[in-house]
Scaffold this motif. Structure first.
Motif, PDB file in Angstrom:
ATOM      1  N   ASP A   1       0.876  -1.169   0.000  1.00  0.00           N
ATOM      2  CA  ASP A   1       0.000   0.000   0.000  1.00  0.00           C
ATOM      3  C   ASP A   1       0.917   1.224   0.000  1.00  0.00           C
ATOM      4  O   ASP A   1       1.534   1.545   1.009  1.00  0.00           O
ATOM      5  CB  ASP A   1      -0.886  -0.013   1.243  1.00  0.00           C
ATOM      6  CG  ASP A   1      -1.760   1.226   1.368  1.00  0.00           C
ATOM      7  OD1 ASP A   1      -1.698   2.125   0.491  1.00  0.00           O
ATOM      8  OD2 ASP A   1      -2.495   1.316   2.368  1.00  0.00           O
ATOM      9  N   PHE A   2       0.989   1.875  -1.136  1.00  0.00           N
ATOM     10  CA  PHE A   2       1.953   2.969  -1.295  1.00  0.00           C
ATOM     11  C   PHE A   2       1.294   4.345  -1.198  1.00  0.00           C
ATOM     12  O   PHE A   2       1.844   5.335  -1.679  1.00  0.00           O
ATOM     13  CB  PHE A   2       2.720   2.800  -2.609  1.00  0.00           C
ATOM     14  CG  PHE A   2       3.538   1.543  -2.617  1.00  0.00           C
ATOM     15  CD1 PHE A   2       4.765   1.497  -1.986  1.00  0.00           C
ATOM     16  CD2 PHE A   2       3.057   0.383  -3.209  1.00  0.00           C
ATOM     17  CE1 PHE A   2       5.514   0.336  -1.950  1.00  0.00           C
ATOM     18  CE2 PHE A   2       3.802  -0.789  -3.193  1.00  0.00           C
ATOM     19  CZ  PHE A   2       5.036  -0.817  -2.558  1.00  0.00           C
ATOM     20  N   ALA A   3       0.153   4.413  -0.544  1.00  0.00           N
ATOM     21  CA  ALA A   3      -0.555   5.685  -0.404  1.00  0.00           C
ATOM     22  C   ALA A   3       0.257   6.711   0.389  1.00  0.00           C
ATOM     23  O   ALA A   3       0.090   7.914   0.203  1.00  0.00           O
ATOM     24  CB  ALA A   3      -1.917   5.461   0.261  1.00  0.00           C
ATOM     25  N   LEU A   4       1.120   6.248   1.251  1.00  0.00           N
ATOM     26  CA  LEU A   4       1.888   7.165   2.108  1.00  0.00           C
ATOM     27  C   LEU A   4       3.197   7.641   1.473  1.00  0.00           C
ATOM     28  O   LEU A   4       4.054   8.186   2.171  1.00  0.00           O
ATOM     29  CB  LEU A   4       2.161   6.500   3.461  1.00  0.00           C
ATOM     30  CG  LEU A   4       0.926   6.252   4.334  1.00  0.00           C
ATOM     31  CD1 LEU A   4       1.311   5.503   5.602  1.00  0.00           C
ATOM     32  CD2 LEU A   4       0.224   7.559   4.681  1.00  0.00           C
ATOM     33  N   LYS A   5       3.358   7.464   0.169  1.00  0.00           N
ATOM     34  CA  LYS A   5       4.591   7.934  -0.498  1.00  0.00           C
ATOM     35  C   LYS A   5       4.908   9.390  -0.184  1.00  0.00           C
ATOM     36  O   LYS A   5       6.068   9.706   0.109  1.00  0.00           O
ATOM     37  CB  LYS A   5       4.506   7.724  -2.011  1.00  0.00           C
ATOM     38  CG  LYS A   5       4.713   6.303  -2.448  1.00  0.00           C
ATOM     39  CD  LYS A   5       4.867   6.183  -3.952  1.00  0.00           C
ATOM     40  CE  LYS A   5       3.561   6.504  -4.639  1.00  0.00           C
ATOM     41  NZ  LYS A   5       3.569   6.246  -6.081  1.00  0.00           N
ATOM     42  N   PRO A   6       3.915  10.307  -0.236  1.00  0.00           N
ATOM     43  CA  PRO A   6       4.277  11.697   0.056  1.00  0.00           C
ATOM     44  C   PRO A   6       4.717  11.904   1.510  1.00  0.00           C
ATOM     45  O   PRO A   6       5.594  12.734   1.782  1.00  0.00           O
ATOM     46  CB  PRO A   6       3.012  12.495  -0.264  1.00  0.00           C
ATOM     47  CG  PRO A   6       1.904  11.510  -0.330  1.00  0.00           C
ATOM     48  CD  PRO A   6       2.520  10.181  -0.659  1.00  0.00           C
ATOM     49  N   VAL A   7       4.151  11.150   2.429  1.00  0.00           N
ATOM     50  CA  VAL A   7       4.565  11.247   3.835  1.00  0.00           C
ATOM     51  C   VAL A   7       5.993  10.720   3.980  1.00  0.00           C
ATOM     52  O   VAL A   7       6.848  11.367   4.597  1.00  0.00           O
ATOM     53  CB  VAL A   7       3.593  10.465   4.755  1.00  0.00           C
ATOM     54  CG1 VAL A   7       4.096  10.460   6.193  1.00  0.00           C
ATOM     55  CG2 VAL A   7       2.184  11.055   4.666  1.00  0.00           C
TER      56      VAL A   7
END
Length: 125
Positions: A28-34
Protein backbone atom coordinates in the motif's frame (compact mmCIF):
# COMPACT_ATOMS: atom_id res chain seq x y z
CA UNK A 1 20.27 23.64 18.84
CA UNK A 2 22.65 21.89 16.45
CA UNK A 3 22.89 18.68 18.43
CA UNK A 4 19.15 18.78 19.23
CA UNK A 5 18.32 19.08 15.53
CA UNK A 6 20.60 16.18 14.66
CA UNK A 7 19.11 13.97 17.38
CA UNK A 8 15.53 14.82 16.34
CA UNK A 9 16.44 14.23 12.69
CA UNK A 10 17.39 10.65 13.54
CA UNK A 11 13.90 10.13 14.97
CA UNK A 12 12.43 11.34 11.65
CA UNK A 13 14.82 8.99 9.81
CA UNK A 14 13.50 6.04 11.84
CA UNK A 15 9.91 7.13 11.12
CA UNK A 16 10.65 7.56 7.41
CA UNK A 17 12.23 4.12 7.16
CA UNK A 18 9.33 2.66 9.14
CA UNK A 19 6.78 4.19 6.77
CA UNK A 20 8.79 2.85 3.83
CA UNK A 21 8.88 -0.63 5.32
CA UNK A 22 5.14 -0.52 6.03
CA UNK A 23 4.42 0.43 2.43
CA UNK A 24 6.70 -2.29 1.10
CA UNK A 25 5.27 -5.03 3.33
CA UNK A 26 1.63 -4.03 2.83
CA UNK A 27 1.95 -3.15 -0.87
CA UNK A 28 0.00 0.00 0.00
CA UNK A 29 1.95 2.97 -1.29
CA UNK A 30 -0.55 5.69 -0.40
CA UNK A 31 1.89 7.16 2.11
CA UNK A 32 4.59 7.93 -0.50
CA UNK A 33 4.28 11.70 0.06
CA UNK A 34 4.57 11.25 3.83
CA UNK A 35 7.58 8.96 3.41
CA UNK A 36 9.30 11.43 1.09
CA UNK A 37 8.59 14.54 3.20
CA UNK A 38 9.57 12.92 6.51
CA UNK A 39 12.88 11.83 5.00
CA UNK A 40 13.58 15.12 3.22
CA UNK A 41 12.28 17.69 5.72
CA UNK A 42 12.82 15.63 8.85
CA UNK A 43 15.95 13.58 8.32
CA UNK A 44 17.91 15.44 5.65
CA UNK A 45 17.02 19.10 6.20
CA UNK A 46 17.22 18.89 9.98
CA UNK A 47 20.54 17.05 9.89
CA UNK A 48 22.04 19.69 7.61
CA UNK A 49 20.61 22.52 9.73
CA UNK A 50 22.03 20.85 12.84
CA UNK A 51 25.47 20.58 11.26
CA UNK A 52 25.35 24.24 10.21
CA UNK A 53 24.32 25.30 13.70
CA UNK A 54 27.07 23.19 15.23
CA UNK A 55 29.69 24.71 12.92
CA UNK A 56 28.46 28.30 13.40
CA UNK A 57 27.78 28.95 17.09
CA UNK A 58 26.40 32.46 16.47
CA UNK A 59 23.56 30.97 14.42
CA UNK A 60 23.06 28.14 16.90
CA UNK A 61 22.72 30.41 19.94
CA UNK A 62 20.48 32.98 18.28
CA UNK A 63 16.79 33.38 19.02
CA UNK A 64 16.18 32.65 15.33
CA UNK A 65 17.78 29.22 15.77
CA UNK A 66 15.58 28.38 18.73
CA UNK A 67 12.40 29.53 16.98
CA UNK A 68 13.38 27.61 13.84
CA UNK A 69 13.84 24.42 15.88
CA UNK A 70 10.39 24.67 17.45
CA UNK A 71 8.51 25.73 14.33
CA UNK A 72 10.11 22.91 12.33
CA UNK A 73 9.35 20.31 15.00
CA UNK A 74 5.77 21.46 15.51
CA UNK A 75 4.90 22.04 11.86
CA UNK A 76 6.36 18.87 10.37
CA UNK A 77 4.51 16.32 12.55
CA UNK A 78 1.23 18.24 12.18
CA UNK A 79 1.66 18.39 8.41
CA UNK A 80 2.67 14.72 8.09
CA UNK A 81 -0.03 13.40 10.41
CA UNK A 82 -2.67 15.40 8.57
CA UNK A 83 -1.30 14.33 5.18
CA UNK A 84 -1.41 10.67 6.22
CA UNK A 85 -5.02 11.08 7.38
CA UNK A 86 -5.92 12.94 4.19
CA UNK A 87 -4.51 10.32 1.81
CA UNK A 88 -6.59 7.72 3.65
CA UNK A 89 -9.78 9.66 3.04
CA UNK A 90 -10.14 11.98 6.03
CA UNK A 91 -10.77 15.15 4.01
CA UNK A 92 -11.33 17.21 7.17
CA UNK A 93 -7.57 16.88 7.83
CA UNK A 94 -6.75 19.06 4.82
CA UNK A 95 -6.65 22.41 6.70
CA UNK A 96 -4.16 20.90 9.15
CA UNK A 97 -1.82 20.11 6.26
CA UNK A 98 -1.75 23.82 5.44
CA UNK A 99 -1.33 24.87 9.07
CA UNK A 100 1.57 22.46 9.57
CA UNK A 101 3.17 23.39 6.25
CA UNK A 102 2.89 27.11 6.98
CA UNK A 103 4.34 26.66 10.47
CA UNK A 104 7.26 24.66 9.12
CA UNK A 105 7.82 27.05 6.20
CA UNK A 106 8.00 29.93 8.67
CA UNK A 107 10.68 28.00 10.53
CA UNK A 108 12.60 27.40 7.31
CA UNK A 109 12.36 31.10 6.44
CA UNK A 110 13.75 32.02 9.86
CA UNK A 111 16.52 29.47 9.33
CA UNK A 112 17.41 31.23 6.06
CA UNK A 113 17.45 34.63 7.78
CA UNK A 114 19.58 33.17 10.56
CA UNK A 115 22.11 31.76 8.09
CA UNK A 116 22.39 35.04 6.21
CA UNK A 117 22.68 37.01 9.44
CA UNK A 118 24.90 34.78 11.59
CA UNK A 119 26.94 32.42 9.40
CA UNK A 120 30.23 34.21 8.81
CA UNK A 121 33.86 33.21 8.38
CA UNK A 122 35.75 32.87 11.61
CA UNK A 123 38.76 35.04 12.38
CA UNK A 124 41.09 32.17 11.45
CA UNK A 125 39.58 31.81 7.92
Amino acid sequence: MGIKLIKWSVLYFVIGVGVGMYMSISHDFALKPVHAHVNLLGWTAMTLAGILYYLFPAAESSLLGKIHFWLHNIGLPVMMGALAAFVYGYEQAEPLIGIGATTMAAGVLLFAVNVWKNVKPSAKD
